[in-house]
Design a protein around this motif. Structure first.
Motif, PDB file in Angstrom:
ATOM      1  N   LYS A  42       1.036  -1.207   0.123  1.00  0.00           N
ATOM      2  CA  LYS A  42      -0.007  -0.069  -0.031  1.00  0.00           C
ATOM      3  C   LYS A  42       0.983   1.384  -0.118  1.00  0.00           C
ATOM      4  CE  LYS A  42      -2.001  -1.077   3.760  1.00  0.00           C
ATOM      5  NZ  LYS A  42      -1.085  -2.376   4.041  1.00  0.00           N
ATOM      6  N   SER A  43       1.923   1.427   1.078  1.00  0.00           N
ATOM      7  CA  SER A  43       2.642   2.506   1.241  1.00  0.00           C
ATOM      8  C   SER A  43       3.558   2.589  -0.142  1.00  0.00           C
ATOM      9  CB  SER A  43       3.490   2.524   2.318  1.00  0.00           C
ATOM     10  OG  SER A  43       2.692   2.490   3.611  1.00  0.00           O
ATOM     11  N   THR A  44       3.982   1.560  -0.809  1.00  0.00           N
ATOM     12  CA  THR A  44       4.646   1.579  -1.964  1.00  0.00           C
ATOM     13  C   THR A  44       4.069   2.206  -3.052  1.00  0.00           C
ATOM     14  OG1 THR A  44       6.030  -0.416  -1.170  1.00  0.00           O
ATOM     15  CG2 THR A  44       6.336   0.272  -3.401  1.00  0.00           C
ATOM     16  N   PRO A  83       2.692  11.461   4.362  1.00  0.00           N
ATOM     17  CA  PRO A  83       3.020  10.224   4.724  1.00  0.00           C
ATOM     18  C   PRO A  83       2.753   9.595   6.142  1.00  0.00           C
ATOM     19  CG  PRO A  83       4.907  11.739   5.270  1.00  0.00           C
ATOM     20  CD  PRO A  83       3.625  12.526   4.458  1.00  0.00           C
ATOM     21  N   GLN A  84       2.978   8.326   6.312  1.00  0.00           N
ATOM     22  CA  GLN A  84       2.124   7.451   7.537  1.00  0.00           C
ATOM     23  C   GLN A  84       2.728   8.236   8.705  1.00  0.00           C
ATOM     24  OE1 GLN A  84       2.709   3.366   7.075  1.00  0.00           O
ATOM     25  NE2 GLN A  84       1.694   3.109   9.056  1.00  0.00           N
ATOM     26  N   THR A  85       4.241   8.384   8.986  1.00  0.00           N
ATOM     27  CA  THR A  85       4.575   9.168  10.118  1.00  0.00           C
ATOM     28  C   THR A  85       5.465  10.060   9.384  1.00  0.00           C
ATOM     29  OG1 THR A  85       6.205   7.449  10.151  1.00  0.00           O
ATOM     30  CG2 THR A  85       4.343   7.264  11.738  1.00  0.00           C
ATOM     31  N   ASP A 162      -1.373   8.372   3.564  1.00  0.00           N
ATOM     32  CA  ASP A 162      -0.921   6.811   4.256  1.00  0.00           C
ATOM     33  C   ASP A 162      -1.348   6.703   5.541  1.00  0.00           C
ATOM     34  OD1 ASP A 162       0.241   4.327   4.047  1.00  0.00           O
ATOM     35  OD2 ASP A 162       2.264   4.933   3.686  1.00  0.00           O
ATOM     36  N   GLU A 163      -2.416   5.955   5.770  1.00  0.00           N
ATOM     37  CA  GLU A 163      -3.004   5.722   7.019  1.00  0.00           C
ATOM     38  C   GLU A 163      -3.310   6.750   7.879  1.00  0.00           C
ATOM     39  OE1 GLU A 163      -1.422   2.312   8.979  1.00  0.00           O
ATOM     40  OE2 GLU A 163      -1.033   1.287   7.163  1.00  0.00           O
ATOM     41  N   PRO A 164      -4.178   7.773   7.322  1.00  0.00           N
ATOM     42  CA  PRO A 164      -4.424   9.031   8.015  1.00  0.00           C
ATOM     43  C   PRO A 164      -4.950   8.806   9.143  1.00  0.00           C
ATOM     44  CG  PRO A 164      -5.971   8.701   6.110  1.00  0.00           C
ATOM     45  CD  PRO A 164      -4.963   7.668   5.982  1.00  0.00           C
TER      46      PRO A 164
HETATM   47 MG    MG Z   1       2.244   1.132   4.751  1.00  0.00          MG
END
Ligand code: MG
Ligand code: ADP
Length: 251
Positions: A42-44, A83-85, A162-164
Motif C-alpha cells: 500500500k505505502s509503496t 506520509p504515514q509518520t 498513508d494511514e491518516p
Molecule cells: Mg504502509
C-alpha cells in the motif's frame, strides 16, 4: 484530475517485487481506499504515485500528462502526499508548517494571498487557536490536522494519505474522514491507505484490495464480499447491513 495507472510494477533495490502489474483509474470526486495486509504494498503504491519511488514498468498519467514529464513544482501543484509518520517533528509553528505547503506556488516571498490561504485552512481545520504552537507540543490528532492543512495549502487536485486515521481516536477518525469526504465532494481526487475496512466501506466510494503486491480485487461497495475479505486477510467474516452501511465483523 484523472489518475490513470497502467500495469505498473515496482521492485526495491534488494530485488523484492513490492508491486506487480497494478492498473486502476480514479477521477475528480473519488475517494479511493487502498486496503490489504501489512506488507501488501500500500505505502509503496502511494510513493510511486508521488514519484518518491520511480516505477520501472508501466505508466502513470495525470489527465493526459505522463507523471514522469512533470517538474517537481508542477507535480507538487497537482499532488499532495501525507506520509504515514512524519519523521522529523520540528519546532516550527503550526502556521509556518502550513505555510510551507504554499512553497510550490511562491516565487520569492509569500504574498498576502498565500497568508490568507493559510489562515483559511487553519480555520477550516480548527487550528486557529494553536496557530503559534510548535508542532512538537501537539497531540497526534492535532498534528494530523496540521499535515492535512499543509497538504491542502498546496491546492492539490489529488491528495494521497498513508494511514491518516491510524493513530486517532474514533472521534478524530470520523472528523478526518468526514473532512476528506467533503473535499472529495468539492472535486478533489483522494486516495488513502486504511486498515479499518468498515470505515473504508463507509466513507470511500472505491476500493483497491492489494495482496502481496497484486491487485486482488477492486470496485465499489460490491467488492466487500465475505470471500474477498476472507481471502484478503485470511480470516472468516460476516457482513451485515446497518443503516445503509455495511459492517464487516470478524468471526
Ligand atoms: Mg504502509
Ligand atoms: P504496506 O504499506 O502495505 O504495509 P509496504 O508498501 O510498506 O507495505 O511494503 C511492501 C513490501 O515491500 C513489504 O514486504 C516490505 O517489507 C517491502 N519493502 C518496503 N520498503 C522496502 C525497502 N526499502 N527495501 C526492501 N523492501 C521493502
Amino acid at each position: 484530475m484523472n489518475l490513470q495507472v497502467n500495469n505498473i510494477s515496482f521492485s526495491y533495490k534488494n530485488g523484492f517485487p513490492a508491486l506487480k502489474n497494478i492498473s486502476f483509474h480514479t477521477q475528480a470526486g473519488d475517494m479511493l481506499a487502498i486496503v490489504g495486509q501489512n506488507g501488501s504494498g500500500k505505502s509503496t503504491l502511494l510513493k510511486c504515485l508521488n514519484r518518491i519511488l520511480k516505477i520501472k514498468t508501466g505508466s502513470i498519467r495525470l489527465g493526459e500528462t505522463p507523471l514522469h514529464s512533470l517538474s517537481p513544482e508542477q507535480l507538487a501543484r497537482i499532488i499532495a502526499y501525507i506520509p504515514q509518520t512524519e519523521e522529523y517533528i520540528t519546532d516550527l509553528s503550526v502556521f509556518d508548517t502550513v505555510l510551507l505547503g504554499r512553497k510550490p506556488h511562491i516565487r520569492y516571498t509569500p504574498t498576502p494571498q498565500d497568508l490568507e490561504t493559510v489562515s483559511r485552512l487553519l480555520t477550516r481545520l480548527e487550528l486557529e487557536t494553536i496557530a503559534m504552537r510548535p508542532l512538537s507540543t501537539l497531540s497526534g490528532g492535532q498534528r494530523q490536522r496540521v499535515f492535512i492543512a499543509r497538504a491542502l495549502a498546496q491546492q492539490p487536485q489529488i491528495l494521497l494519505l498513508d494511514e491518516p486515521i491510524a493513530n486517532l481516536d474514533i472521534n478524530h477518525q470520523m472528523k478526518v474522514l468526514k473532512l476528506l469526504q467533503q473535499l472529495a465532494d468539492e472535486g478533489m481526487n483522494i486516495l488513502l491507505t486504511i486498515h479499518d475496512i468498515n470505515m473504508a466501506a463507509r466513507f470511500c466510494n472505491n476500493v483497491l484490495m492489494l495482496k502481496q503486491g497484486e491487485l486482488f480485487a477492486a470496485g465499489r461497495q460490491s467488492a466487500y464480499t465475505p470471500e474477498n475479505i476472507q481471502n484478503l486477510y485470511d480470516i472468516q467474516v460476516d457482513i451485515i447491513r446497518h443503516n445503509d452501511h455495511i459492517c464487516i465483523i470478524p468471526q
